[in-house]
Design a protein around this motif. Structure first.
Motif, PDB file in Angstrom:
ATOM      1  N   LYS A 121       6.797  13.895   9.230  1.00  0.00           N
ATOM      2  CA  LYS A 121       7.889  12.944   8.995  1.00  0.00           C
ATOM      3  C   LYS A 121       8.708  13.338   7.764  1.00  0.00           C
ATOM      4  N   VAL A 122       7.990  13.765   6.726  1.00  0.00           N
ATOM      5  CA  VAL A 122       8.675  14.199   5.503  1.00  0.00           C
ATOM      6  C   VAL A 122       9.585  15.391   5.788  1.00  0.00           C
ATOM      7  N   ASP A 123       9.135  16.274   6.675  1.00  0.00           N
ATOM      8  CA  ASP A 123       9.921  17.455   7.031  1.00  0.00           C
ATOM      9  C   ASP A 123      11.031  17.149   8.024  1.00  0.00           C
ATOM     10  N   GLY A 124      11.122  15.886   8.455  1.00  0.00           N
ATOM     11  CA  GLY A 124      12.208  15.485   9.346  1.00  0.00           C
ATOM     12  C   GLY A 124      11.949  15.695  10.820  1.00  0.00           C
ATOM     13  N   CYS A 125      10.673  15.812  11.219  1.00  0.00           N
ATOM     14  CA  CYS A 125      10.345  16.020  12.637  1.00  0.00           C
ATOM     15  C   CYS A 125      10.562  14.724  13.433  1.00  0.00           C
ATOM     16  N   LYS A 126      11.071  14.878  14.632  1.00  0.00           N
ATOM     17  CA  LYS A 126      11.204  13.755  15.548  1.00  0.00           C
ATOM     18  C   LYS A 126       9.879  13.521  16.272  1.00  0.00           C
ATOM     19  N   ARG A 127       9.826  12.413  17.024  1.00  0.00           N
ATOM     20  CA  ARG A 127       8.576  12.079  17.718  1.00  0.00           C
ATOM     21  C   ARG A 127       8.166  13.138  18.723  1.00  0.00           C
ATOM     22  N   HIS A 128       9.144  13.646  19.492  1.00  0.00           N
ATOM     23  CA  HIS A 128       8.783  14.631  20.514  1.00  0.00           C
ATOM     24  C   HIS A 128       8.300  15.933  19.884  1.00  0.00           C
ATOM     25  N   HIS A 129       8.785  16.237  18.663  1.00  0.00           N
ATOM     26  CA  HIS A 129       8.271  17.418  17.967  1.00  0.00           C
ATOM     27  C   HIS A 129       6.826  17.207  17.528  1.00  0.00           C
TER      28      HIS A 129
ATOM     29  N   ILE B 279      -6.966  11.674  20.229  1.00  0.00           N
ATOM     30  CA  ILE B 279      -5.774  11.499  19.385  1.00  0.00           C
ATOM     31  C   ILE B 279      -6.144  10.808  18.072  1.00  0.00           C
ATOM     32  N   SER B 280      -7.033   9.823  18.149  1.00  0.00           N
ATOM     33  CA  SER B 280      -7.427   9.098  16.934  1.00  0.00           C
ATOM     34  C   SER B 280      -8.168   9.995  15.946  1.00  0.00           C
ATOM     35  N   GLY B 281      -8.715  11.105  16.427  1.00  0.00           N
ATOM     36  CA  GLY B 281      -9.423  12.040  15.552  1.00  0.00           C
ATOM     37  C   GLY B 281      -8.504  13.021  14.834  1.00  0.00           C
ATOM     38  N   ILE B 282      -7.209  13.012  15.150  1.00  0.00           N
ATOM     39  CA  ILE B 282      -6.255  13.901  14.483  1.00  0.00           C
ATOM     40  C   ILE B 282      -5.950  13.357  13.087  1.00  0.00           C
ATOM     41  N   ASN B 283      -5.915  14.243  12.123  1.00  0.00           N
ATOM     42  CA  ASN B 283      -5.666  13.852  10.729  1.00  0.00           C
ATOM     43  C   ASN B 283      -4.284  13.212  10.593  1.00  0.00           C
ATOM     44  N   PRO B 284      -4.197  11.942  10.135  1.00  0.00           N
ATOM     45  CA  PRO B 284      -2.895  11.265  10.034  1.00  0.00           C
ATOM     46  C   PRO B 284      -1.947  11.906   9.024  1.00  0.00           C
ATOM     47  N   THR B 285      -2.515  12.658   8.057  1.00  0.00           N
ATOM     48  CA  THR B 285      -1.645  13.308   7.075  1.00  0.00           C
ATOM     49  C   THR B 285      -0.731  14.344   7.717  1.00  0.00           C
ATOM     50  N   LEU B 286      -1.146  14.888   8.867  1.00  0.00           N
ATOM     51  CA  LEU B 286      -0.297  15.846   9.583  1.00  0.00           C
ATOM     52  C   LEU B 286       0.986  15.165  10.055  1.00  0.00           C
ATOM     53  N   TYR B 287       0.867  13.936  10.557  1.00  0.00           N
ATOM     54  CA  TYR B 287       2.052  13.197  11.001  1.00  0.00           C
ATOM     55  C   TYR B 287       2.938  12.813   9.808  1.00  0.00           C
TER      56      TYR B 287
END
Length: 320
Positions: A216-224, A204-212
């Motif tokens: 968030k900018v697109d309005g995704c919830k945590r479960h999405h 998980i730590s290797g996933i690019n944080p810019t994706l999250y």
């Protein structure tokens, strides 16, 4: 034609020379890492590949004082004896079910646990939970099994005391065959959950944080974000560990089963490795035990190859 064959031979020779040069270059570049790797290589050569020679006793009537080479060759006699015995299908069923239940129930738990830990924002609470979950992984199988036996004891066991507190009668967990597999799987989850979650947290730590951030900018919830970013990012790691788990489904260690089972639960608890232990070490029937162990290893290899093939078909990734 002769000129073409000479050119082809020259090209092959040149290609081989380039490959050897490349190998030597990598060897010189990584010589320090290779030097560190030598103890690991020696360990596997002595304790993993060396003993393979002794497996030929599965095809011989091995006598200790005669030696491996001088023992009488009997071919597939021990395999035929094992396959025709009433123990075969019982051992196969017990080993398969115990390995299958462990795979189905204990494999997803660390994944879920790692995702939940990743979502915790309170650092202190997260560290405490991680520490407590890792702790059982540092305990030996003997200690874990002893703790399980003490907790499930019908006399002073914690579980039975809770059951009696709520007005129910005590349950004799350790001598009831219906409870053995549940006890084994639950204790396995408790023992390995925290340690295996480390691997998934690293993925998980290797996933690019810019994706999250973009999500968030697109309005995704945590479960999405978990479903569309975290899980896909963990998928390569999940597939590799699933292949390894599936390959070891039939290679259940005898230690924990040996500590937890008893004559009352033999019908559901006796597996290939405990059978090999009894036949080989207790009854000194080394050739027969080696034949059973070799059959178990072949089944494990087939499971590993099948899991790798299915992983490559499903996700495009495998161990090789």
């Amino acid at each position: 034609m002769e000129v073409q064959s000479n050119q082809s031979a020259g090209n092959q020779s040149g290609g081989l020379k380039k490959r050897l040069t490349s190998v030597w270059h990598h060897f010189k570049r990584d010589r320090q890492l290779l030097l560190i790797f030598i103890p690991c290589l020696v360990f596997y050569a002595i304790f993993r590949y060396g003993p393979i020679y002794g497996m030929i006793i599965a095809f011989k009537d091995y006598q200790v004082f005669v030696g491996i080479l001088n023992s009488e060759w009997v071919g597939l006699k021990h395999f035929r004896t094992f396959f025709s015995s009433p123990d075969f299908w019982l051992l196969f069923k017990n080993t398969f079910l115990l390995g299958f239940y462990t795979l189905v129930f204990s494999f997803p738990i660390p994944i879920i646990f790692a995702i939940l830990l990743n979502e915790v924002r309170l650092r202190l609470f997260k560290k405490w939970v991680q520490t407590l979950s890792y702790f059982p992984s540092f305990l030996s199988i003997v200690i874990v099994s002893s703790m399980v036996i003490d907790m499930l004891s019908p006399g002073n066991g914690t579980v039975n005391q809770l059951i009696q507190y709520f007005g129910f009668g005590k349950i004799y967990f350790l001598i009831d065959p219906a409870w053995f597999r549940t006890i084994y799987v639950v204790s396995d989850i408790w023992n390995h959950m925290g340690y295996e979650a480390i691997i998934y947290l690293a993925a998980i730590s290797g996933i690019n944080p810019t994706l999250y951030e973009a999500a968030k900018v697109d309005g995704c919830k945590r479960h999405h974000m978990i479903g569309y970013i975290t899980l896909p990012g963990m998928l390569p790691t999940i597939l590799v560990l699933l292949i390894l788990k599936a390959g070891s489904m039939f290679r259940i260690g005898y230690e924990k089963v040996l500590l937890l089972y008893n004559p009352m639960t033999y019908d559901v608890a006796d597996i290939f490795s405990t059978f090999v232990y009894r036949k080989g070490l207790l009854e000194s029937n080394y050739s027969f035990a080696a034949a059973v162990g070799l059959f178990e290893a072949v089944i494990a290899l087939v499971m590993l190859l099948a899991a790798n093939f299915m992983s490559k078909k499903a996700g495009g990734k495998g161990l090789w």
